[in-house]
Design a protein around this motif. Structure first.
Motif, mmCIF file in Angstrom:
data_model
loop_
_atom_site.group_PDB
_atom_site.id
_atom_site.type_symbol
_atom_site.label_atom_id
_atom_site.label_comp_id
_atom_site.label_asym_id
_atom_site.label_seq_id
_atom_site.Cartn_x
_atom_site.Cartn_y
_atom_site.Cartn_z
ATOM 1 N N LYS A 185 1.230 -29.458 65.656
ATOM 2 C CA LYS A 185 0.459 -30.664 65.944
ATOM 3 C C LYS A 185 -0.741 -30.310 66.801
ATOM 4 O O LYS A 185 -0.819 -29.217 67.376
ATOM 5 N N PRO A 207 -0.015 -21.839 72.101
ATOM 6 C CA PRO A 207 -0.846 -22.574 71.142
ATOM 7 C C PRO A 207 -1.868 -21.652 70.492
ATOM 8 O O PRO A 207 -2.212 -20.600 71.041
ATOM 9 N N SER A 231 -2.604 -30.316 70.008
ATOM 10 C CA SER A 231 -2.272 -30.495 71.421
ATOM 11 C C SER A 231 -3.521 -30.680 72.268
ATOM 12 O O SER A 231 -3.470 -31.250 73.338
ATOM 13 N N GLN A 232 -4.642 -30.194 71.771
ATOM 14 C CA GLN A 232 -5.912 -30.358 72.474
ATOM 15 C C GLN A 232 -6.995 -30.513 71.420
ATOM 16 O O GLN A 232 -7.254 -29.599 70.653
#
Length: 116
Positions: free
Chosen positions: A104, A5, A106-107
């Motif tokens: 997208k 990420p 994610s966190q």
């Protein structure tokens, strides 16, 4: 299809409210290397550099550096907020990479609801 990420970098938008000091993003903030950073090594055979390296390795999947290629804006957009007529992206917005991956959230960044 990337290996790790990375943070999303929203442009500063004048006169757009921020939440917890974090800037908002429009749905067209999809510029690789500026808003959407590389995700490490790409493993998609739809990526020409991965396909080429894999062919050179006699079919053994050979990931190559990720360079996201984003052909369309973030969706879905906010239905109630915009900047100069361009809708804002939300934490639920996603966009697709031309090589098969999905970008997208994610966190989510810490905001008022998650701070003490």
């Amino acid at each position: 299809m990337g290996a790790m990420p990375t943070p999303f970098v929203a442009d500063q938008l004048p006169a757009v409210p921020t939440e917890a000091g974090l800037p908002a993003a429009t749905i067209v903030q999809i510029v690789p290397g500026k808003n959407i950073m590389p995700f490490g090594m790409c493993k998609s055979l739809a990526n020409p550099t991965v396909a080429s390296a894999t062919a050179a390795a006699q079919g053994a999947l050979t990931p190559m550096p990720c360079t996201p290629t984003i052909p369309a804006p973030w969706a879905p957009s906010s239905v109630c907020s915009s900047h100069m007529g361009v809708p804002l992206a939300t934490a639920q917005s996603i966009c697709a990479c031309a090589f098969g991956g999905m970008v997208k959230v994610s966190q989510k960044a810490p905001g008022p609801s998650s701070t003490t």
